[in-house]
Design a protein around this motif. Structure first.
Motif, short mmCIF file in Angstrom:
data_model
loop_
_atom_site.label_atom_id
_atom_site.label_comp_id
_atom_site.label_asym_id
_atom_site.label_seq_id
_atom_site.Cartn_x
_atom_site.Cartn_y
_atom_site.Cartn_z
N SER A 1 67.36 -41.34 -61.21
CA SER A 1 66.58 -41.26 -59.70
C SER A 1 67.23 -40.04 -58.75
O SER A 1 68.33 -39.63 -59.46
CB SER A 1 66.73 -42.66 -59.08
OG SER A 1 68.02 -42.92 -58.86
N SER A 2 66.54 -40.05 -57.75
CA SER A 2 67.19 -38.94 -57.04
C SER A 2 68.30 -39.49 -56.15
O SER A 2 69.56 -38.87 -56.07
CB SER A 2 65.92 -38.42 -56.26
OG SER A 2 65.46 -39.56 -55.18
N LYS B 1 66.49 -47.33 -60.84
CA LYS B 1 66.51 -46.75 -62.08
C LYS B 1 67.25 -47.83 -63.19
O LYS B 1 66.83 -47.80 -64.37
CB LYS B 1 67.33 -45.41 -61.84
CG LYS B 1 68.60 -45.47 -61.33
CD LYS B 1 70.00 -45.72 -62.23
CE LYS B 1 71.50 -45.67 -61.51
NZ LYS B 1 72.37 -45.98 -62.25
N ILE C 1 63.33 -39.49 -67.73
CA ILE C 1 62.57 -40.05 -66.64
C ILE C 1 62.99 -40.14 -65.41
O ILE C 1 64.41 -40.71 -65.24
CB ILE C 1 62.14 -41.51 -67.35
CG1 ILE C 1 61.20 -41.28 -68.54
CG2 ILE C 1 61.31 -42.26 -66.44
CD1 ILE C 1 60.61 -42.76 -69.11
N LEU C 2 62.51 -39.86 -64.52
CA LEU C 2 62.86 -39.86 -62.87
C LEU C 2 62.17 -40.98 -62.32
O LEU C 2 61.06 -41.01 -62.25
CB LEU C 2 62.61 -38.64 -62.46
CG LEU C 2 63.01 -38.36 -60.92
CD1 LEU C 2 64.53 -38.44 -60.87
CD2 LEU C 2 62.56 -37.13 -60.16
N ILE D 1 60.98 -43.10 -59.19
CA ILE D 1 61.03 -42.80 -57.72
C ILE D 1 60.54 -44.11 -56.94
O ILE D 1 59.82 -44.90 -57.50
CB ILE D 1 59.80 -41.71 -57.58
CG1 ILE D 1 60.33 -40.47 -58.00
CG2 ILE D 1 59.52 -41.61 -55.98
CD1 ILE D 1 58.99 -39.46 -57.95
N ALA E 1 62.94 -35.89 -54.21
CA ALA E 1 62.23 -35.91 -55.57
C ALA E 1 62.32 -34.43 -56.11
O ALA E 1 62.61 -34.20 -57.37
CB ALA E 1 61.00 -36.52 -55.68
N LYS F 1 64.15 -32.94 -59.34
CA LYS F 1 63.37 -32.26 -60.24
C LYS F 1 64.03 -30.87 -60.60
O LYS F 1 64.24 -30.53 -61.77
CB LYS F 1 62.04 -32.32 -60.00
CG LYS F 1 61.23 -31.39 -61.07
CD LYS F 1 59.82 -31.49 -60.77
CE LYS F 1 59.01 -30.37 -61.78
NZ LYS F 1 57.69 -30.12 -61.09
N ILE G 1 61.91 -33.25 -68.95
CA ILE G 1 61.34 -34.42 -68.04
C ILE G 1 60.06 -34.89 -68.65
O ILE G 1 59.13 -34.12 -68.59
CB ILE G 1 61.45 -34.16 -66.66
CG1 ILE G 1 62.53 -33.53 -66.12
CG2 ILE G 1 60.72 -35.09 -65.78
CD1 ILE G 1 62.40 -33.21 -64.68
N THR H 1 57.59 -39.58 -64.67
CA THR H 1 58.24 -40.39 -63.69
C THR H 1 57.73 -42.04 -63.70
O THR H 1 56.64 -42.18 -64.29
CB THR H 1 58.05 -39.78 -62.36
OG1 THR H 1 56.71 -39.73 -61.95
CG2 THR H 1 58.38 -38.46 -62.00
#
Length: 235
Positions: A54-55, A61, A184-185, A187, A197, A201, A211, A214
């Motif tokens: 995650s950010s 996450k 995978i990010l 959010i 975000a 990225k 990536i 998301t």
């Protein structure tokens, strides 16, 4: 009183395995959709390494990692979920495991895979917890021993899934993303701001991460959403 406080604390950090406790819920169905999309992300084969990050912290996450690991195991794949967050590990709480031996021990050659891999109640799913928190997580993850571990685990498992620290907090996720076939990010709806975000990225792409998508966590479906209209469920 002290014992009661500790119990509440453990409950707070353990992530909910909704795909196990409530498999017919809307959330579980959305996790299965995410699994399907991940499977389709590599048309010429199957991912053998997948990183979830995650950010920032508290965006979900670890919840996403644990639930996806369960679903891939239910699909019949031999899965190992690795708690690669050696700064704030939570996977051992979620699966009610000890954390005296884990990834940090493996990377420092203090133990072997046979001893570090832990069984779970879920068929096909095994866990490598973070192990004792080391002073230098990024150095361990970038060491040759990490590459060797991944190659060794590939011979035993169909999917290696990493629960990695947030991208904007430390460099650990970038290091592992470079070693993974997919990233995978996660959010969090309503809390992850656009700039964070986008910066996450950029950092992942700078480390040559692939990536594949998301996952939007904490998104609330309206009651007139097509899912409810079709299935007629109040879950």
């Amino acid at each position: 009183m002290a014992k009661k406080k500790k119990t509440n604390s453990l409950k707070d950090v353990a992530r909910k395995l909704v795909v196990i406790t409530n498999p017919k819920s809307v959330v579980s169905e959305q996790f299965r959709t995410a699994r399907t999309n991940i499977n389709f992300s590599k048309p010429d084969g199957e991912l053998s390494t997948l990183l979830i990050t995650s950010s920032l912290q508290a965006e979900g996450k670890s919840t996403v990692s644990a639930n996806l690991a369960c679903l891939f195991a239910q699909e019949g794949k031999k899965v190992v979920l690795i708690d690669a967050d050696m700064r704030k590990p939570t996977v051992h709480y979620t699966f009610h495991l000890t954390n005296t031996i884990g990834l940090s021990n493996l990377l420092t050659k203090k133990t072997d895979v046979m001893e570090a891999v832990k069984e779970t109640d879920i068929e096909n799913l095994k866990i490598i917890t973070s192990g004792p928190i080391p002073p230098n997580p990024a150095d361990l993850l970038s060491a040759k021993s990490m590459d060797e571990l991944i190659e060794q685990l590939k011979t035993e498992f169909d999917l290696i899934l990493f629960d990695a620290p947030p991208v904007l907090s430390v460099t650990d996720a970038q290091i592992l993303a470079n070693k993974s076939e997919g990233t995978i990010l996660v959010i969090s709806a309503g809390s992850t701001d656009k700039d964070s975000a986008l910066k996450a990225k950029e950092l992942l792409l700078a480390s040559k991460a692939k990536i594949i998508g998301t996952v939007m966590n904490n998104f609330k479906l309206e009651k007139d959403h097509y899912y409810y209209q079709y299935y007629g469920t109040n879950e």
